[in-house]
Write an enzyme that holds these catalytic residues in place. Structure first.
Site, short mmCIF file in Angstrom:
data_model
loop_
_atom_site.label_atom_id
_atom_site.label_comp_id
_atom_site.label_asym_id
_atom_site.label_seq_id
_atom_site.Cartn_x
_atom_site.Cartn_y
_atom_site.Cartn_z
N ASN A 9 55.56 -45.77 -1.87
CA ASN A 9 54.25 -46.24 -2.32
C ASN A 9 53.47 -46.72 -1.10
O ASN A 9 53.77 -47.78 -0.56
CB ASN A 9 54.45 -47.38 -3.34
CG ASN A 9 53.14 -48.02 -3.76
OD1 ASN A 9 52.05 -47.51 -3.45
ND2 ASN A 9 53.23 -49.13 -4.48
N LYS A 11 50.52 -47.71 -0.94
CA LYS A 11 49.54 -48.76 -1.29
C LYS A 11 48.18 -48.46 -0.65
O LYS A 11 47.86 -47.30 -0.43
CB LYS A 11 50.09 -50.14 -0.93
CG LYS A 11 51.47 -50.38 -1.56
CD LYS A 11 51.92 -51.81 -1.53
CE LYS A 11 53.31 -51.91 -2.15
NZ LYS A 11 53.79 -53.28 -2.27
N HIS A 95 52.17 -51.16 -11.73
CA HIS A 95 52.65 -51.87 -10.53
C HIS A 95 52.23 -53.34 -10.63
O HIS A 95 51.14 -53.64 -11.10
CB HIS A 95 52.08 -51.23 -9.26
CG HIS A 95 52.78 -51.72 -8.03
ND1 HIS A 95 52.48 -52.94 -7.46
CD2 HIS A 95 53.79 -51.20 -7.30
CE1 HIS A 95 53.27 -53.12 -6.42
NE2 HIS A 95 54.07 -52.08 -6.30
N GLU A 97 51.14 -55.35 -8.53
CA GLU A 97 49.87 -55.71 -7.87
C GLU A 97 48.70 -55.44 -8.81
O GLU A 97 47.68 -56.14 -8.75
CB GLU A 97 49.75 -54.95 -6.54
CG GLU A 97 50.66 -55.58 -5.49
CD GLU A 97 51.20 -54.64 -4.44
OE1 GLU A 97 50.67 -53.53 -4.26
OE2 GLU A 97 52.20 -55.02 -3.78
N GLU A 167 60.88 -53.99 -9.92
CA GLU A 167 60.40 -54.58 -8.67
C GLU A 167 60.11 -56.06 -8.88
O GLU A 167 59.04 -56.42 -9.38
CB GLU A 167 59.10 -53.89 -8.23
CG GLU A 167 59.23 -52.42 -7.96
CD GLU A 167 58.11 -51.92 -7.04
OE1 GLU A 167 58.45 -51.42 -5.97
OE2 GLU A 167 56.93 -52.04 -7.40
N GLY A 173 57.10 -57.06 -0.40
CA GLY A 173 56.38 -57.36 0.84
C GLY A 173 56.75 -58.71 1.45
O GLY A 173 56.09 -59.18 2.36
N SER A 212 61.11 -54.92 -0.70
CA SER A 212 61.66 -55.08 0.64
C SER A 212 62.91 -54.23 0.90
O SER A 212 63.84 -54.66 1.58
CB SER A 212 61.95 -56.56 0.93
OG SER A 212 60.74 -57.31 0.89
#
Ligand code: 13P
Length: 251
Positions: A9, A11, A95, A97, A167, A173, A212
């Site tokens: 991904n 992003k 996702h 985010e 996730e 991250g 990560s």
């Protein structure tokens, strides 16, 4: 046997120049045929990536798609039909985010999942708890609720052509990877939840871990019984690192 999968991904990263460079470097990687590999660039670079990976076994997906399958008055959105039209095979759905920063509800995620499948795309349904939820002991409850919404709306058969990515938000991250045991616990619970509806479908669904993942921790994560590969953020922007993660999934 479930075929392992590694998905990158990218992003909101990249320019035409850096995308071209990344593709060139990916083309030099030894990628294991046993592993299904996909990359998810920003929408504006999808066609560039599709041209660039021509002839190698890397599929391309989008990071998001609209809640409706067809065309219409939805300014700024990209229809999954358009994604399929340009050559995408996959789309990320839900996702964290988007759930957290853009307020996507379980209902919207379920509609996006459905619109993707109606357009011939395979969704990668993303699930995961925040740090606060984990600390409150609510991890399994949150993930179960997120999955239940799609299962209730779309039915278990929809998971014959979908992938699920767990996730944990706190691992994304942050450099803080879930331990293989922490990830396995959630993956096993996801498979058990699917299994209550249909055992055969549950056994076939690939469950990816994201948060990560790097070349140095991938092999240990992928060795767990219910971890069938990874959804990779930062490390997927480095071809060497991504290639090494793909090879770890193939061993
Ligand atoms: P990182 O690998 O950068 O933690 O991102 C994970 C992720 O969000 C992939 O979708």
């Amino acid at each position: 046997m479930r075929r392992p999968m590694v998905a990158g991904n990218w992003k909101m990263n990249g320019t035409r120049a850096s995308v071209a460079e990344l593709i060139e470097s990916l083309r030099l990687q030894q990628l294991p045929a046993a592993v299904e590999i996909a990359v998810f660039p920003s929408c504006v670079y999808i066609s560039q990536v599709l041209d660039g990976v021509n002839g190698i076994e890397i599929a391309v997906g989008a990071q998001d798609g609209a809640t409706q399958a067809g065309f219409g008055a939805l300014t700024g959105e990209v229809s999954p039909a358009q994604l399929a039209d340009v050559g995408c095979k996959w789309v990320l759905v839900g996702h964290s985010e988007r759930r957290l920063l853009l307020g996507e509800s379980d209902e919207v995620v379920s509609r996006k999942f459905s619109a993707a499948q109606a357009s011939g795309l395979k969704p990668v349904l993303c699930l995961g708890e925040t740090l606060e939820e984990r600390r409150a002991g609510k991890t399994l409850e949150v993930v179960e609720r997120q999955l239940a919404r799609v299962l209730d709306d779309q039915g278990i058969a929809a998971f014959e052509s979908a992938v699920i990515a767990y996730e944990p938000v706190w691992a994304i991250g942050s450099g803080l990877t879930a331990t293989p045991q922490q990830a396995q616990e959630v993956h096993a619970a996801i498979r058990e939840q699917l299994s209550r509806r249909d055992r055969r479908v549950a056994e076939g669904v690939r469950l990816l871990y994201g948060g990560s993942v790097k070349a140095e921790n991938a092999a240990e994560l992928f060795s767990m019984a219910d971890i069938d590969g990874g959804l990779i953020g930062g490390a997927s922007l480095k071809a060497d690192e991504f290639g090494a993660i793909c090879r770890a999934a193939g061993n």
